[in-house]
Scaffold this motif. Structure first.
Motif, PDB file in Angstrom:
ATOM      1  N   SER A   1     -11.094   0.049   1.213  1.00 23.04           N
ATOM      2  CA  SER A   1     -10.142   0.132   2.317  1.00 23.04           C
ATOM      3  C   SER A   1     -10.604   1.173   3.339  1.00 23.04           C
ATOM      4  O   SER A   1     -11.394   2.058   3.046  1.00 23.04           O
ATOM      5  CB  SER A   1      -8.753   0.486   1.798  1.00 23.04           C
ATOM      6  OG  SER A   1      -8.782   1.717   1.108  1.00 23.04           O
TER       7      SER A   1
ATOM      8  N   VAL B   1       0.843  -1.196   0.000  1.00 18.37           N
ATOM      9  CA  VAL B   1       0.000   0.000   0.000  1.00 18.37           C
ATOM     10  C   VAL B   1       0.878   1.246   0.000  1.00 18.37           C
ATOM     11  O   VAL B   1       1.858   1.322   0.744  1.00 18.37           O
ATOM     12  CB  VAL B   1      -0.928   0.006   1.238  1.00 18.37           C
ATOM     13  CG1 VAL B   1      -1.738   1.287   1.309  1.00 18.37           C
ATOM     14  CG2 VAL B   1      -1.844  -1.207   1.199  1.00 18.37           C
TER      15      VAL B   1
ATOM     16  N   THR C   1      -2.794   0.662  -4.074  1.00 14.30           N
ATOM     17  CA  THR C   1      -2.250  -0.654  -3.774  1.00 14.30           C
ATOM     18  C   THR C   1      -1.561  -1.202  -5.016  1.00 14.30           C
ATOM     19  O   THR C   1      -2.029  -0.975  -6.137  1.00 14.30           O
ATOM     20  CB  THR C   1      -3.376  -1.611  -3.327  1.00 14.30           C
ATOM     21  OG1 THR C   1      -4.091  -1.019  -2.237  1.00 14.30           O
ATOM     22  CG2 THR C   1      -2.832  -2.953  -2.894  1.00 14.30           C
TER      23      THR C   1
ATOM     24  N   GLU D   1      -7.155   3.773  -0.792  1.00 15.52           N
ATOM     25  CA  GLU D   1      -5.697   3.840  -0.842  1.00 15.52           C
ATOM     26  C   GLU D   1      -5.143   3.091  -2.043  1.00 15.52           C
ATOM     27  O   GLU D   1      -5.688   2.097  -2.503  1.00 15.52           O
ATOM     28  CB  GLU D   1      -5.088   3.297   0.449  1.00 15.52           C
ATOM     29  CG  GLU D   1      -5.424   1.854   0.737  1.00 15.52           C
ATOM     30  CD  GLU D   1      -5.067   1.465   2.160  1.00 15.52           C
ATOM     31  OE1 GLU D   1      -4.508   2.289   2.887  1.00 15.52           O
ATOM     32  OE2 GLU D   1      -5.373   0.328   2.545  1.00 15.52           O
TER      33      GLU D   1
END
Length: 474
Positions: A399, A54, A407, A405
């Motif tokens: 998320s 991430v 990834t 976010e």
């Protein structure tokens, strides 16, 4: 796998001394014969999705390109956690698929959307294209060079279109050493438009823009370079009737000449058909993927063929996702040259991937595999030729820390092995250091060391991962 029974016929032991290319770890290990006359221990890796990484930013788009010179990837995105500034990071992929990220670098201190990127191998430079939302929504490009785990950008961005643009995609012409940008010209009734650019010593410059879609708007366009015909193929959707079009263009010096657009799919249903294209170097064809408004929004594919006369034709459609695909992302499609397969990343309530093969004018697909356990969006995909992996960057749509976010993950879509149906040579009599010589029991011999717990009268097989079992599959 290879049947080992030929190693155990009646007769005296037969051992031949070979030089090892790479260490052979122990007695009893199956080995292959190399073209140079050396031997290598049988080894392989299973199909796998590796541990995601991430980046900590809230992304609103994703573009990723492989850097041949640096053997790295450049991942770019609009950072919604930082005024939607254009942001990038260098990603390093290890042999086992582990990813490490460098320090993020801002390439545009303004809000950006419709981000795309391409690698220029002649200048060893990445070219990032985007719409500048902080101004009059011009189409902009900026060049960046990766060194180690950092990226350095040219002093300023360059406008390829000094008017409002959207749906930007680009590719690189390896013959003329130029990059080609397809986009929707918002200031000109959303007409599909294309422009050719060059990068010389870090300086970007562009020719005159040319339209490719006639009077039809160009929603969700995607451009690829067709090395077999030295041309570009653009796929796009008409946002009024939702037809899927294709058109072929021949590149000149900072110019492009297009043939006549052709409808590949004309749905009766009035639903969006977001789409993407990918070029198959083995088949010499372009794969179109899209949401099929006639078939519950299922993920659908069709193959296009370009001709030497600047025309395009299509084969029949096939389905790669028998559920509604929430979106087909223009950068969610990549080509695996080692296997001659297309690799599609898509969302179907969870992130999935699937591989497909083009045969003639049709595409067939393997079984889809879960890539990520939640909904994903803003997908970008690129192939890692060094480690034989796919690298997929996306937004984790569910998320919680933080929401949306970015990834990134590596995927080995198909198991790999150095063992083929013809290169198996025998069983190592002992461990052999790389470049050293040692005995190999070959056909007609009896492997007397390193093999234990075998059942008399049973057939044994060398497996793709270097193990020996009674199974003939794997």
């Amino acid at each position: 796998m290879t049947n080992l029974s030929d190693l155990f016929p009646a007769g005296a032991g037969k051992q031949v001394s070979f030089t090892a290319s790479g260490a052979i770890s122990a007695a009893g290990k199956p080995v292959i014969l190399n073209s140079a006359g050396t031997v290598t221990q049988v080894s392989g890796l299973p199909a796998a999705v590796n541990t995601p990484i991430v980046n900590g930013d809230k992304i609103r788009g994703s573009a990723i390109t492989y850097d041949v010179a640096a053997d790295k990837f450049l991942w770019c995105w609009p950072d919604a956690g930082n005024s939607v500034y254009g942001t990038s990071v260098v990603a390093t992929v290890a042999t086992d698929g582990t990813i490490t990220l460098g320090t993020p670098v801002i390439f545009a201190s303004t809000e950006v959307t419709h981000i795309a990127s391409v690698y220029d191998p002649d200048e060893a430079t990445h070219i990032i294209a985007y719409r500048d939302e902080g101004g009059p929504q011009y189409g902009m490009t900026r060049a960046g060079v990766v060194t180690g785990t950092a990226v350095a950008y040219a002093a300023a961005a360059v406008a390829f279109e000094s008017a409002s643009t959207s749906y930007i995609s680009l590719c690189y012409d390896t013959v003329s050493n130029q990059h080609v940008i397809a986009y929707c010209d918002v200031a000109n009734s959303d007409i599909g438009t294309c422009i050719v650019g060059t990068l010389v010593s870090g300086t970007l410059s562009y020719g005159t823009a040319v339209t490719y879609s006639g009077a039809i708007d160009s929603y969700s366009n995607s451009i690829v370079y067709d090395i077999g015909h030295d041309s570009v193929t653009i796929g796009y959707s008409d946002n009024v009737n939702h037809d899927i079009y294709g058109v072929v263009g021949v590149i000149g010096t900072k110019t492009v000449t297009f043939g006549t657009p052709v409808i590949g799919h004309a749905p009766a249903a009035t639903s969006y058909n977001t789409m993407a294209t990918g070029y198959d170097e083995t088949a010499g064809k372009t794969l179109f993927i899209f949401q099929d408004g006639d078939n519950s929004g299922y993920g659908t594919a069709m193959v296009s063929t370009a001709s030497a006369t600047n025309t395009i034709s299509f084969g029949t459609t096939s389905t790669f996702a028998s559920n509604t695909t929430t979106y087909v992302y223009p950068r969610g499609l990549a080509y695996d040259p080692d296997r001659g397969k297309m690799f599609i990343t898509f969302d179907e309530t969870v992130g999935k991937y699937i591989t497909g093969t083009i045969t003639g004018t049709t595409a067939s697909f393997d079984t889809a595999t879960t890539l990520y356990a939640t909904t994903i969006a803003y997908i970008g995909t690129a192939y890692d030729p060094t480690n034989d992996l796919m690298v997929v960057a996306f937004m984790d749509d569910l998320s919680t820390a933080p929401v949306d976010e970015g990834t990134i993950v590596t995927v080995r879509a198909v198991a790999t092995s150095n063992l083929t149906a013809t290169n198996f040579i025998g069983i190592a009599d002992a461990a052999i250091s790389s470049a050293a010589s040692g005995n190999i029991t070959v056909k007609g011999g009896i492997a007397a060391t390193g093999l234990t717990s075998l059942t008399p009268g049973s057939d044994y097989y060398a497996q793709d991962d270097g193990s020996i079992t009674t199974s003939s599959a794997g």
